[in-house]
Design a protein around this motif. Structure first.
Motif, mmCIF file in Angstrom:
data_model
loop_
_atom_site.group_PDB
_atom_site.id
_atom_site.type_symbol
_atom_site.label_atom_id
_atom_site.label_comp_id
_atom_site.label_asym_id
_atom_site.label_seq_id
_atom_site.Cartn_x
_atom_site.Cartn_y
_atom_site.Cartn_z
ATOM 1 N N ILE A 22 0.843 -1.200 0.000
ATOM 2 C CA ILE A 22 0.000 0.000 0.000
ATOM 3 C C ILE A 22 0.878 1.250 0.000
ATOM 4 O O ILE A 22 0.545 2.269 -0.607
ATOM 5 C CB ILE A 22 -0.938 -0.002 1.224
ATOM 6 N N LEU A 25 2.128 1.710 -3.525
ATOM 7 C CA LEU A 25 1.030 2.170 -4.379
ATOM 8 C C LEU A 25 0.772 3.655 -4.170
ATOM 9 O O LEU A 25 0.548 4.405 -5.128
ATOM 10 C CB LEU A 25 -0.228 1.358 -4.061
ATOM 11 N N ALA A 26 0.822 4.102 -2.908
ATOM 12 C CA ALA A 26 0.576 5.517 -2.603
ATOM 13 C C ALA A 26 1.659 6.416 -3.175
ATOM 14 O O ALA A 26 1.411 7.592 -3.473
ATOM 15 C CB ALA A 26 0.481 5.714 -1.088
ATOM 16 N N SER A 91 -6.353 10.596 2.469
ATOM 17 C CA SER A 91 -6.573 10.491 1.024
ATOM 18 C C SER A 91 -7.658 11.453 0.569
ATOM 19 O O SER A 91 -7.544 12.087 -0.493
ATOM 20 C CB SER A 91 -6.948 9.049 0.658
ATOM 21 N N GLN A 172 -6.434 3.817 -4.525
ATOM 22 C CA GLN A 172 -5.633 3.442 -3.362
ATOM 23 C C GLN A 172 -6.521 3.057 -2.182
ATOM 24 O O GLN A 172 -6.215 2.112 -1.435
ATOM 25 C CB GLN A 172 -4.715 4.599 -2.975
#
Length: 403
Positions: A22, A25-26, A91, A172
């Motif tokens: 994660i 990915l971020a 986010s 995400q």
């Protein structure tokens, strides 16, 4: 130290890798969208936009200091859930950010949230494994983890082109929800009740005092920070290098993915070799090659224009191939003596290495305008300092064994 050195399970490796993924990915999914986001929030300076990447690392470093000790007191799993909630809130802040300052705040908060799964995955591995075997598991986890940087930029560009940059953050969130449910349903708690440490205001002082007793831990935490800082220069400047300097706006995700494969291959190879050769020997060889490759590039292209794309990719691929042998092994070496305080140990070592890395990435990245040379200068300087620390520690170990 927990004594449950069980046989490695594929699902355990996959879950730990997913928790770490994660983070990747971020970071990596946002790379193709940096200039677009900058334009929408009225930030047109590429150097300022590099903070979209470097500031999430600041959050990762700060968050570890909170979540690491809490996981030692309340268990690993509850803290991961808290981290996911913080990341989700952050986010939405990024999606709604009207200015650069708000975007940076959101990215720092994202990093704080993601520091929980990132740090606690390492603690959970240390709860279950030790020594070269721990390094083997770390290598396999990292190998799975590397799959994300291979596909993330292409995924980010797809969502950017079809739905806008905001969709990258929503994607995400969906991935985080899926990993969170899998973690909740399938991963048992690794911290046994008898090893929980009562949380107090002294936990940081006591933890840091304990770390300073282990010179090897401190030394390789610094080395990890130096190598991470050099690599962060590439992450934050990759869009500038390939899209601006080489005009590869459409092909950038594929070039980035190809270079990530070189890290993945060496990480898989490390998982096979580390038990046979040892993590220290492999790290020493890789660090020597890391320095040599960057110095050769500097010697060839000092006061010269950028080389052809093929030459640059060749040098970067060789550089990243050595990194695959460094990340997991350096962290495993640093964590090896402190299994009895794995949570706070992972937190403090991660914080120190991150605080070393961010100024390096920010300073060196400011010079990457029209030339890739500063990137390799950063590699060589960080690598040579790391090699010197490694040599000093090896000499101390030889002297200690002779006494």
């Amino acid at each position: 130290m927990q004594k449950n050195q069980q046989r490695p399970q594929f699902e355990f490796v996959a879950i730990m890798a997913s928790l770490m993924s994660i983070v990747a990915l971020a970071i990596d999914a946002l790379l193709p969208a940096m200039s677009t986001i900058g334009a929408d929030i009225h930030s047109l300076d590429p150097t300022e936009n590099q903070k979209f990447i470097t500031m999430i690392f600041l959050g990762l470093g700060l968050g570890q200091l909170v979540f690491g000790p809490l996981s030692d007191s309340f268990g690993r799993k509850p803290i991961v859930y808290i981290g996911f909630v913080v990341f989700s809130v952050a986010s939405f802040i990024c999606v709604l950010a009207p200015t650069l300052e708000w975007m940076i705040f959101g990215r720092i908060l994202q990093g704080i949230g993601l520091s929980a799964p990132r740090t606690i995955s390492i603690s959970m591995i240390r709860d279950s494994y030790k020594g070269d075997y721990m390094a083997k598991i770390m290598s396999f986890v990292t190998a799975f983890f590397i799959l994300v940087p291979i596909v993330a930029p292409a995924l980010g560009k797809f969502f950017l082109d079809h739905y806008g940059w905001e969709a990258i953050f929503y994607m995400q969130l969906v991935a985080t929800l899926m990993v969170g449910v899998w973690f909740w349903r399938r991963q048992p708690e690794t911290l046994k009740p008898e090893y929980k440490i009562k949380f107090s205001s002294q936990v940081f002082v006591n933890g840091f005092r304990e770390l300073t007793r282990h010179r090897e831990t401190m030394a390789f935490t610094i080395v990890s920070g130096l190598i991470t800082g050099a690599f962060m220069v590439y992450l934050s400047a990759a869009q500038e290098i390939f899209e601006v300097q080489y005009g590869l706006a459409d092909n950038f995700p594929y070039v980035f993915a190809g270079l990530a494969i070189s890290v993945g291959l060496s990480t898989l190879l490390n998982g096979t070799l580390v038990v046979k050769l040892g993590m220290r020997r492999l790290a020493w060889i890789a660090l020597t090659l890391f320095c040599t490759n960057s110095i050769v590039y500097i010697a060839l292209f000092w006061n010269a224009q950028n080389p052809s794309l093929a030459v640059l990719i060749t040098f970067l691929a060789m550089q990243f191939f050595t990194i695959g042998f460094l990340f997991g092994n350096l962290r495993a070496i640093a964590m090896e003596p402190i299994g009895h305080i794995a949570g706070i140990g992972a937190a403090i070592t991660g914080f120190v290495s991150t605080m070393i890395a961010i100024p390096i990435a920010t300073y060196v990245g400011s010079f990457i305008h029209g030339t890739t040379l500063p990137l390799f200068v950063g590699f060589s300087v960080c690598g040579c300092i790391s090699l010197g620390i490694f040599m000093l520690m090896r000499r101390r170990m030889v002297m200690a064994s002779a006494l």
